[in-house]
Motif scaffolding. Structure first.
Motif, PDB file in Angstrom:
ATOM      1  N   MET A  31       3.800   3.701 -10.399  1.00 58.71           N
ATOM      2  CA  MET A  31       2.982   2.756 -11.140  1.00 58.71           C
ATOM      3  C   MET A  31       2.048   1.989 -10.206  1.00 58.71           C
ATOM      4  SD  MET A  31       3.626   2.785 -14.419  1.00 58.71           S
ATOM      5  CE  MET A  31       3.387   1.191 -15.124  1.00 58.71           C
ATOM      6  N   THR A  32       2.586   1.587  -9.070  1.00 58.38           N
ATOM      7  CA  THR A  32       1.784   0.784  -8.149  1.00 58.38           C
ATOM      8  C   THR A  32       0.599   1.581  -7.622  1.00 58.38           C
ATOM      9  OG1 THR A  32       3.772  -0.409  -7.475  1.00 58.38           O
ATOM     10  CG2 THR A  32       1.868  -0.591  -6.037  1.00 58.38           C
ATOM     11  N   ILE A  33       0.850   2.788  -7.178  1.00 56.76           N
ATOM     12  CA  ILE A  33      -0.228   3.607  -6.619  1.00 56.76           C
ATOM     13  C   ILE A  33      -1.244   3.966  -7.699  1.00 56.76           C
ATOM     14  CG2 ILE A  33      -0.737   5.800  -5.476  1.00 56.76           C
ATOM     15  CD1 ILE A  33       0.569   3.675  -3.682  1.00 56.76           C
ATOM     16  N   THR A  34      -0.783   4.190  -8.918  1.00 60.00           N
ATOM     17  CA  THR A  34      -1.702   4.483 -10.020  1.00 60.00           C
ATOM     18  C   THR A  34      -2.600   3.285 -10.297  1.00 60.00           C
ATOM     19  OG1 THR A  34      -0.109   5.999 -10.993  1.00 60.00           O
ATOM     20  CG2 THR A  34      -1.855   5.183 -12.432  1.00 60.00           C
ATOM     21  N   LEU A  35      -2.021   2.082 -10.311  1.00 59.80           N
ATOM     22  CA  LEU A  35      -2.812   0.873 -10.533  1.00 59.80           C
ATOM     23  C   LEU A  35      -3.838   0.686  -9.422  1.00 59.80           C
ATOM     24  CD1 LEU A  35      -3.373  -1.776 -12.057  1.00 59.80           C
ATOM     25  CD2 LEU A  35      -1.602  -2.819 -10.629  1.00 59.80           C
ATOM     26  N   VAL A  36      -3.419   0.859  -8.186  1.00 55.98           N
ATOM     27  CA  VAL A  36      -4.347   0.725  -7.059  1.00 55.98           C
ATOM     28  C   VAL A  36      -5.441   1.783  -7.146  1.00 55.98           C
ATOM     29  CG1 VAL A  36      -4.552   0.856  -4.546  1.00 55.98           C
ATOM     30  CG2 VAL A  36      -2.651  -0.391  -5.561  1.00 55.98           C
ATOM     31  N   SER A  37      -5.100   3.000  -7.545  1.00 56.41           N
ATOM     32  CA  SER A  37      -6.093   4.066  -7.685  1.00 56.41           C
ATOM     33  C   SER A  37      -7.150   3.712  -8.720  1.00 56.41           C
ATOM     34  CB  SER A  37      -5.410   5.377  -8.081  1.00 56.41           C
ATOM     35  OG  SER A  37      -4.524   5.803  -7.099  1.00 56.41           O
ATOM     36  N   VAL A  38      -6.714   3.181  -9.844  1.00 55.80           N
ATOM     37  CA  VAL A  38      -7.657   2.788 -10.900  1.00 55.80           C
ATOM     38  C   VAL A  38      -8.562   1.665 -10.409  1.00 55.80           C
ATOM     39  CG1 VAL A  38      -7.822   1.730 -13.193  1.00 55.80           C
ATOM     40  CG2 VAL A  38      -6.200   3.591 -12.792  1.00 55.80           C
ATOM     41  N   MET A  39      -7.964   0.670  -9.749  1.00 53.33           N
ATOM     42  CA  MET A  39      -8.764  -0.454  -9.251  1.00 53.33           C
ATOM     43  C   MET A  39      -9.789   0.008  -8.221  1.00 53.33           C
ATOM     44  SD  MET A  39      -5.861  -3.510  -9.222  1.00 53.33           S
ATOM     45  CE  MET A  39      -6.072  -3.761  -7.537  1.00 53.33           C
ATOM     46  N   VAL A  40      -9.394   0.908  -7.334  1.00 52.81           N
ATOM     47  CA  VAL A  40     -10.317   1.423  -6.318  1.00 52.81           C
ATOM     48  C   VAL A  40     -11.435   2.234  -6.979  1.00 52.81           C
ATOM     49  CG1 VAL A  40     -10.495   3.093  -4.427  1.00 52.81           C
ATOM     50  CG2 VAL A  40      -8.706   1.356  -4.396  1.00 52.81           C
ATOM     51  N   ALA A  41     -11.091   3.052  -7.963  1.00 52.85           N
ATOM     52  CA  ALA A  41     -12.107   3.852  -8.656  1.00 52.85           C
ATOM     53  C   ALA A  41     -13.132   2.962  -9.352  1.00 52.85           C
ATOM     54  CB  ALA A  41     -11.444   4.789  -9.662  1.00 52.85           C
ATOM     55  N   VAL A  42     -12.661   1.910  -9.999  1.00 53.23           N
ATOM     56  CA  VAL A  42     -13.574   0.975 -10.676  1.00 53.23           C
ATOM     57  C   VAL A  42     -14.442   0.253  -9.648  1.00 53.23           C
ATOM     58  CG1 VAL A  42     -13.663  -1.149 -12.041  1.00 53.23           C
ATOM     59  CG2 VAL A  42     -12.130   0.701 -12.718  1.00 53.23           C
ATOM     60  N   LEU A  43     -13.836  -0.148  -8.525  1.00 54.15           N
ATOM     61  CA  LEU A  43     -14.585  -0.830  -7.473  1.00 54.15           C
ATOM     62  C   LEU A  43     -15.682   0.064  -6.904  1.00 54.15           C
ATOM     63  CD1 LEU A  43     -14.780  -3.293  -5.441  1.00 54.15           C
ATOM     64  CD2 LEU A  43     -13.350  -1.886  -3.955  1.00 54.15           C
ATOM     65  N   ILE A  44     -15.328   1.278  -6.528  1.00 52.75           N
ATOM     66  CA  ILE A  44     -16.306   2.201  -5.941  1.00 52.75           C
ATOM     67  C   ILE A  44     -17.390   2.565  -6.958  1.00 52.75           C
ATOM     68  CG2 ILE A  44     -16.623   4.531  -4.989  1.00 52.75           C
ATOM     69  CD1 ILE A  44     -15.370   2.550  -3.053  1.00 52.75           C
ATOM     70  N   GLY A  45     -16.978   2.863  -8.179  1.00 57.03           N
ATOM     71  CA  GLY A  45     -17.954   3.183  -9.224  1.00 57.03           C
ATOM     72  C   GLY A  45     -18.872   2.010  -9.512  1.00 57.03           C
ATOM     73  N   GLY A  46     -18.315   0.818  -9.525  1.00 54.22           N
ATOM     74  CA  GLY A  46     -19.127  -0.379  -9.772  1.00 54.22           C
ATOM     75  C   GLY A  46     -20.131  -0.618  -8.662  1.00 54.22           C
ATOM     76  N   ALA A  52      -0.831  -0.567   2.341  1.00 54.02           N
ATOM     77  CA  ALA A  52      -0.192  -1.841   2.017  1.00 54.02           C
ATOM     78  C   ALA A  52       0.524  -1.769   0.677  1.00 54.02           C
ATOM     79  CB  ALA A  52      -1.232  -2.957   2.011  1.00 54.02           C
ATOM     80  N   ALA A  53      -0.091  -1.141  -0.319  1.00 51.90           N
ATOM     81  CA  ALA A  53       0.540  -1.014  -1.643  1.00 51.90           C
ATOM     82  C   ALA A  53       1.816  -0.196  -1.545  1.00 51.90           C
ATOM     83  CB  ALA A  53      -0.425  -0.373  -2.634  1.00 51.90           C
ATOM     84  N   TRP A  54       1.800   0.861  -0.755  1.00 57.35           N
ATOM     85  CA  TRP A  54       2.989   1.689  -0.596  1.00 57.35           C
ATOM     86  C   TRP A  54       4.097   0.907   0.096  1.00 57.35           C
ATOM     87  CZ3 TRP A  54       5.896   3.552   3.459  1.00 57.35           C
ATOM     88  CH2 TRP A  54       6.829   4.535   3.119  1.00 57.35           C
ATOM     89  N   VAL A  55       3.761   0.162   1.154  1.00 56.34           N
ATOM     90  CA  VAL A  55       4.759  -0.617   1.894  1.00 56.34           C
ATOM     91  C   VAL A  55       5.367  -1.700   0.999  1.00 56.34           C
ATOM     92  CG1 VAL A  55       5.045  -2.267   3.793  1.00 56.34           C
ATOM     93  CG2 VAL A  55       3.813  -0.127   4.179  1.00 56.34           C
ATOM     94  N   VAL A  56       4.543  -2.407   0.255  1.00 54.37           N
ATOM     95  CA  VAL A  56       5.056  -3.456  -0.638  1.00 54.37           C
ATOM     96  C   VAL A  56       5.923  -2.838  -1.731  1.00 54.37           C
ATOM     97  CG1 VAL A  56       4.371  -5.165  -2.377  1.00 54.37           C
ATOM     98  CG2 VAL A  56       3.217  -5.096  -0.164  1.00 54.37           C
ATOM     99  N   SER A  57       5.487  -1.736  -2.285  1.00 52.88           N
ATOM    100  CA  SER A  57       6.266  -1.061  -3.322  1.00 52.88           C
ATOM    101  C   SER A  57       7.614  -0.614  -2.783  1.00 52.88           C
ATOM    102  CB  SER A  57       5.480   0.135  -3.854  1.00 52.88           C
ATOM    103  OG  SER A  57       6.200   0.804  -4.850  1.00 52.88           O
ATOM    104  N   TYR A  94      11.315  -1.993  -3.903  1.00 53.71           N
ATOM    105  CA  TYR A  94      12.286  -0.984  -4.314  1.00 53.71           C
ATOM    106  C   TYR A  94      13.604  -1.167  -3.575  1.00 53.71           C
ATOM    107  CZ  TYR A  94      14.183   3.730  -5.098  1.00 53.71           C
ATOM    108  OH  TYR A  94      14.971   4.790  -5.432  1.00 53.71           O
ATOM    109  N   LYS A  95      13.523  -1.411  -2.273  1.00 57.18           N
ATOM    110  CA  LYS A  95      14.731  -1.595  -1.470  1.00 57.18           C
ATOM    111  C   LYS A  95      15.384  -2.954  -1.747  1.00 57.18           C
ATOM    112  CE  LYS A  95      15.351   2.110   0.890  1.00 57.18           C
ATOM    113  NZ  LYS A  95      16.560   2.893   0.752  1.00 57.18           N
ATOM    114  N   MET A  96      14.586  -4.016  -1.891  1.00 54.00           N
ATOM    115  CA  MET A  96      15.147  -5.354  -2.115  1.00 54.00           C
ATOM    116  C   MET A  96      15.851  -5.454  -3.467  1.00 54.00           C
ATOM    117  SD  MET A  96      12.421  -7.987  -0.281  1.00 54.00           S
ATOM    118  CE  MET A  96      11.794  -8.466  -1.827  1.00 54.00           C
TER     119      MET A  96
END
Length: 82
Positions: free
Chosen positions: A1-16, A57-62, A66-68
């Motif tokens: 979910m986290t990587i998918t959200l970041v992917s969408v945000m990056v796509a919108v940012l780059i497209g914008g 960073a998103a992967w590390v936080v995720s 997950y571990k915590m």
């Protein structure tokens, strides 16, 4: 979910940024905002390195969440056969 959200945000940012750059160029728009958009469009390589950093960073936080929350320690029960 986290990587998918970041992917969408990056796509919108780059497209914008790309769309705003095209609009600014075609309409010959000037000003601090349009100059900033032009600078971003001229430095997509640097922006790409930043995006890689965001994904790491998103992967590390995720992974840390997950571990915590100990999501890897729950029991999986098999359903009985009928």
């Amino acid at each position: 979910m986290t990587i998918t959200l970041v992917s969408v945000m990056v796509a919108v940012l780059i497209g914008g940024i790309e769309a705003l750059g095209l609009i600014g160029d075609k309409l010959s728009l000037n000003g601090w905002f349009w100059d900033g958009v032009g600078i971003l469009n001229d430095h997509f390589n640097t922006l790409g390195f930043g995006i890689i950093g965001i994904f790491i960073a998103a992967w590390v936080v995720s992974y840390a969440v997950y571990k915590m929350k100990r999501l890897d320690e729950f029991d999986v029960a098999l359903s009985p056969k009928a």
